[in-house]
Design a protein around this motif. Sequence first.
Motif, PDB file in Angstrom:
ATOM      1  N   GLU A 101       0.833  -1.217   0.000  1.00  0.00           N
ATOM      2  CA  GLU A 101       0.000   0.000   0.000  1.00  0.00           C
ATOM      3  C   GLU A 101       0.860   1.257   0.000  1.00  0.00           C
ATOM      4  O   GLU A 101       0.575   2.222  -0.730  1.00  0.00           O
ATOM      5  CB  GLU A 101      -0.932  -0.001   1.222  1.00  0.00           C
ATOM      6  CG  GLU A 101      -2.137  -0.910   1.056  1.00  0.00           C
ATOM      7  CD  GLU A 101      -3.120  -0.836   2.211  1.00  0.00           C
ATOM      8  OE1 GLU A 101      -4.297  -1.194   1.995  1.00  0.00           O
ATOM      9  OE2 GLU A 101      -2.707  -0.438   3.315  1.00  0.00           O
ATOM     10  N   LYS A 102       1.916   1.237   0.784  1.00  0.00           N
ATOM     11  CA  LYS A 102       2.821   2.389   0.837  1.00  0.00           C
ATOM     12  C   LYS A 102       3.528   2.581  -0.499  1.00  0.00           C
ATOM     13  O   LYS A 102       3.682   3.705  -0.987  1.00  0.00           O
ATOM     14  CB  LYS A 102       3.846   2.181   1.960  1.00  0.00           C
ATOM     15  CG  LYS A 102       4.738   3.391   2.216  1.00  0.00           C
ATOM     16  CD  LYS A 102       5.672   3.137   3.396  1.00  0.00           C
ATOM     17  CE  LYS A 102       6.593   4.335   3.630  1.00  0.00           C
ATOM     18  NZ  LYS A 102       7.539   4.103   4.735  1.00  0.00           N
ATOM     19  N   GLU A 103       3.934   1.464  -1.093  1.00  0.00           N
ATOM     20  CA  GLU A 103       4.678   1.496  -2.358  1.00  0.00           C
ATOM     21  C   GLU A 103       3.787   1.953  -3.515  1.00  0.00           C
ATOM     22  O   GLU A 103       4.188   2.763  -4.351  1.00  0.00           O
ATOM     23  CB  GLU A 103       5.236   0.096  -2.643  1.00  0.00           C
ATOM     24  CG  GLU A 103       6.261   0.026  -3.756  1.00  0.00           C
ATOM     25  CD  GLU A 103       7.614   0.604  -3.361  1.00  0.00           C
ATOM     26  OE1 GLU A 103       8.043   1.539  -4.066  1.00  0.00           O
ATOM     27  OE2 GLU A 103       8.214   0.149  -2.387  1.00  0.00           O
ATOM     28  N   SER A 104       2.556   1.425  -3.563  1.00  0.00           N
ATOM     29  CA  SER A 104       1.687   1.637  -4.721  1.00  0.00           C
ATOM     30  C   SER A 104       0.712   2.804  -4.564  1.00  0.00           C
ATOM     31  O   SER A 104       0.240   3.358  -5.562  1.00  0.00           O
ATOM     32  CB  SER A 104       0.883   0.369  -5.000  1.00  0.00           C
ATOM     33  OG  SER A 104      -0.066   0.130  -3.972  1.00  0.00           O
ATOM     34  N   GLY A 105       0.369   3.123  -3.314  1.00  0.00           N
ATOM     35  CA  GLY A 105      -0.646   4.152  -3.093  1.00  0.00           C
ATOM     36  C   GLY A 105      -2.052   3.684  -3.409  1.00  0.00           C
ATOM     37  O   GLY A 105      -2.962   4.494  -3.615  1.00  0.00           O
ATOM     38  N   ILE A 106      -2.255   2.369  -3.426  1.00  0.00           N
ATOM     39  CA  ILE A 106      -3.561   1.770  -3.735  1.00  0.00           C
ATOM     40  C   ILE A 106      -3.942   0.842  -2.580  1.00  0.00           C
ATOM     41  O   ILE A 106      -3.080   0.135  -2.050  1.00  0.00           O
ATOM     42  CB  ILE A 106      -3.495   0.956  -5.058  1.00  0.00           C
ATOM     43  CG1 ILE A 106      -3.072   1.861  -6.227  1.00  0.00           C
ATOM     44  CG2 ILE A 106      -4.839   0.289  -5.369  1.00  0.00           C
ATOM     45  CD1 ILE A 106      -2.751   1.092  -7.514  1.00  0.00           C
ATOM     46  N   PRO A 107      -5.232   0.811  -2.171  1.00  0.00           N
ATOM     47  CA  PRO A 107      -5.645  -0.119  -1.117  1.00  0.00           C
ATOM     48  C   PRO A 107      -5.371  -1.578  -1.514  1.00  0.00           C
ATOM     49  O   PRO A 107      -5.530  -1.954  -2.680  1.00  0.00           O
ATOM     50  CB  PRO A 107      -7.156   0.126  -0.982  1.00  0.00           C
ATOM     51  CG  PRO A 107      -7.379   1.471  -1.576  1.00  0.00           C
ATOM     52  CD  PRO A 107      -6.343   1.641  -2.643  1.00  0.00           C
ATOM     53  N   VAL A 108      -4.960  -2.386  -0.535  1.00  0.00           N
ATOM     54  CA  VAL A 108      -4.540  -3.764  -0.795  1.00  0.00           C
ATOM     55  C   VAL A 108      -5.246  -4.718   0.167  1.00  0.00           C
ATOM     56  O   VAL A 108      -5.424  -4.407   1.344  1.00  0.00           O
ATOM     57  CB  VAL A 108      -3.002  -3.910  -0.627  1.00  0.00           C
ATOM     58  CG1 VAL A 108      -2.569  -5.377  -0.757  1.00  0.00           C
ATOM     59  CG2 VAL A 108      -2.259  -3.044  -1.644  1.00  0.00           C
ATOM     60  N   ILE A 109      -5.624  -5.887  -0.341  1.00  0.00           N
ATOM     61  CA  ILE A 109      -6.091  -6.993   0.501  1.00  0.00           C
ATOM     62  C   ILE A 109      -5.283  -8.232   0.127  1.00  0.00           C
ATOM     63  O   ILE A 109      -5.060  -8.506  -1.065  1.00  0.00           O
ATOM     64  CB  ILE A 109      -7.623  -7.251   0.349  1.00  0.00           C
ATOM     65  CG1 ILE A 109      -8.093  -8.365   1.259  1.00  0.00           C
ATOM     66  CG2 ILE A 109      -8.014  -7.510  -1.100  1.00  0.00           C
ATOM     67  CD1 ILE A 109      -8.171  -8.003   2.721  1.00  0.00           C
ATOM     68  N   VAL A 110      -4.801  -8.969   1.126  1.00  0.00           N
ATOM     69  CA  VAL A 110      -3.925 -10.122   0.904  1.00  0.00           C
ATOM     70  C   VAL A 110      -4.542 -11.370   1.525  1.00  0.00           C
ATOM     71  O   VAL A 110      -5.082 -11.325   2.626  1.00  0.00           O
ATOM     72  CB  VAL A 110      -2.530  -9.904   1.542  1.00  0.00           C
ATOM     73  CG1 VAL A 110      -1.602 -11.081   1.228  1.00  0.00           C
ATOM     74  CG2 VAL A 110      -1.907  -8.606   1.062  1.00  0.00           C
ATOM     75  N   ASP A 111      -4.458 -12.486   0.813  1.00  0.00           N
ATOM     76  CA  ASP A 111      -4.825 -13.778   1.383  1.00  0.00           C
ATOM     77  C   ASP A 111      -3.901 -14.843   0.798  1.00  0.00           C
ATOM     78  O   ASP A 111      -3.126 -14.571  -0.129  1.00  0.00           O
ATOM     79  CB  ASP A 111      -6.297 -14.110   1.096  1.00  0.00           C
ATOM     80  CG  ASP A 111      -6.896 -15.086   2.106  1.00  0.00           C
ATOM     81  OD1 ASP A 111      -6.125 -15.742   2.840  1.00  0.00           O
ATOM     82  OD2 ASP A 111      -8.131 -15.209   2.164  1.00  0.00           O
ATOM     83  N   ASN A 112      -3.994 -16.034   1.337  1.00  0.00           N
ATOM     84  CA  ASN A 112      -3.209 -17.170   0.838  1.00  0.00           C
ATOM     85  C   ASN A 112      -3.618 -17.498  -0.602  1.00  0.00           C
ATOM     86  O   ASN A 112      -4.784 -17.399  -0.973  1.00  0.00           O
ATOM     87  CB  ASN A 112      -3.446 -18.362   1.770  1.00  0.00           C
ATOM     88  CG  ASN A 112      -2.916 -19.657   1.205  1.00  0.00           C
ATOM     89  OD1 ASN A 112      -3.653 -20.390   0.564  1.00  0.00           O
ATOM     90  ND2 ASN A 112      -1.652 -19.937   1.418  1.00  0.00           N
ATOM     91  N   ASP A 113      -2.659 -17.928  -1.418  1.00  0.00           N
ATOM     92  CA  ASP A 113      -2.931 -18.171  -2.835  1.00  0.00           C
ATOM     93  C   ASP A 113      -3.958 -19.287  -3.068  1.00  0.00           C
ATOM     94  O   ASP A 113      -4.806 -19.185  -3.967  1.00  0.00           O
ATOM     95  CB  ASP A 113      -1.639 -18.438  -3.616  1.00  0.00           C
ATOM     96  CG  ASP A 113      -0.750 -19.501  -2.988  1.00  0.00           C
ATOM     97  OD1 ASP A 113      -1.130 -20.109  -1.964  1.00  0.00           O
ATOM     98  OD2 ASP A 113       0.359 -19.725  -3.517  1.00  0.00           O
ATOM     99  N   ALA A 114      -3.914 -20.341  -2.263  1.00  0.00           N
ATOM    100  CA  ALA A 114      -4.901 -21.415  -2.418  1.00  0.00           C
ATOM    101  C   ALA A 114      -6.287 -20.930  -2.014  1.00  0.00           C
ATOM    102  O   ALA A 114      -7.300 -21.307  -2.619  1.00  0.00           O
ATOM    103  CB  ALA A 114      -4.500 -22.633  -1.585  1.00  0.00           C
ATOM    104  N   ASN A 115      -6.351 -20.064  -1.002  1.00  0.00           N
ATOM    105  CA  ASN A 115      -7.630 -19.500  -0.578  1.00  0.00           C
ATOM    106  C   ASN A 115      -8.271 -18.668  -1.682  1.00  0.00           C
ATOM    107  O   ASN A 115      -9.474 -18.785  -1.941  1.00  0.00           O
ATOM    108  CB  ASN A 115      -7.462 -18.628   0.671  1.00  0.00           C
ATOM    109  CG  ASN A 115      -7.231 -19.427   1.933  1.00  0.00           C
ATOM    110  OD1 ASN A 115      -7.435 -20.635   1.959  1.00  0.00           O
ATOM    111  ND2 ASN A 115      -6.802 -18.765   2.987  1.00  0.00           N
ATOM    112  N   ILE A 116      -7.473 -17.818  -2.329  1.00  0.00           N
ATOM    113  CA  ILE A 116      -8.075 -16.972  -3.372  1.00  0.00           C
ATOM    114  C   ILE A 116      -8.451 -17.784  -4.607  1.00  0.00           C
ATOM    115  O   ILE A 116      -9.412 -17.452  -5.299  1.00  0.00           O
ATOM    116  CB  ILE A 116      -7.210 -15.743  -3.738  1.00  0.00           C
ATOM    117  CG1 ILE A 116      -5.891 -16.136  -4.400  1.00  0.00           C
ATOM    118  CG2 ILE A 116      -6.978 -14.840  -2.553  1.00  0.00           C
ATOM    119  CD1 ILE A 116      -5.258 -14.979  -5.150  1.00  0.00           C
ATOM    120  N   ALA A 117      -7.715 -18.865  -4.878  1.00  0.00           N
ATOM    121  CA  ALA A 117      -8.116 -19.751  -5.978  1.00  0.00           C
ATOM    122  C   ALA A 117      -9.474 -20.379  -5.660  1.00  0.00           C
ATOM    123  O   ALA A 117     -10.353 -20.481  -6.532  1.00  0.00           O
ATOM    124  CB  ALA A 117      -7.061 -20.830  -6.199  1.00  0.00           C
TER     125      ALA A 117
END
Length: 324
Positions: A101-117
């Motif tokens: 978020e600091k780097e991009s200036g865009i809101p971010v949401i993160v989860d485990n890769d298998a979860n998002i699949a």
Amino acid sequence: MEKMIVGVDLGGTSIKLALLTNDGQFIEKWEVPTDKSDQGIHIPKTITIAIEDKLKEMNKTKDDVAGIGIGAPGSVRLEDGLIFAAVNLGWVNFPLKSVLEKESGIPVIVDNDANIAAVGEMWKGAGNGAKDVVMITLGTGVGGGVIVNGQVAHGISGAAGEIGHITVQTENGVLCNCGKTGCLETISSATGIVRIANETLQSTTKDTILKKKFNENAISTKDVFDAFKDGDEVATDIVNHVMKYLALVLAGVGNTLNPENIIIGGGVSNAGELLLKPLRKYFDEYAFTTVRESTKLSIAQLGNDAGAIGAAYLVKKFITKEIN
């Protein structure tokens, strides 16, 4: 004007990125190499540059983006996007959400890769909109994602859904990458199937079309399933052995959660009905009657797109709050 969503699927070799519409349709897809140098510290910058370059190419700005959804390997704490450990990236307690978020200036949401699949398949794939879904990915390793009543199960340390690390061989099990022995991953992953095939071919006296591939030291899971399709006795033994263990675990998961769908993804799932037929047979043997009659086994439909689509769903759920 409707804002776009950035979906990111972060792998050890490459970072797959996509721009999607608000309803999960692809606008652009591309990928960049994963820079794992210096314990992966440069990865957020790599993602930011990749997004900025693509937006510039499209005459768009960050104001046209609603948020970034990202699937990362390892255990993730959803609330603050902390990666507890992603060994193949060199991360330990890495605050991916805040750094990106600091780097991009865009809101971010993160989860485990298998979860998002799993979320992607629930939303746009084989889950067909069901709210109770389990996904298991059979690739180099074995991953899993559990969705209960539309919510991803995370557990206290973000390690819920680690189906591949359920112990299935309590004695004489093979060492797993996780440090335990006898995990499902050592049997039902592509790596496990190839290992079992090589061990079987080393000792068998039966005639088999797999011998040639074995002698060339080039056997693959596809070779095993192709031979199985042709009725090869040795290949049939290998597939049945693998599917018994996989079905035993999935029946246990089914008995615990009774999901509407158990979805099988990853490279091994390319075998399709060749995999499903023996898997269903053993699942029916091991599953509780009610589960057997109500839980459907199916092959994932989205392939490599599942992660980006699932990431877009998370942006809608947690950033724009369009989904409860």
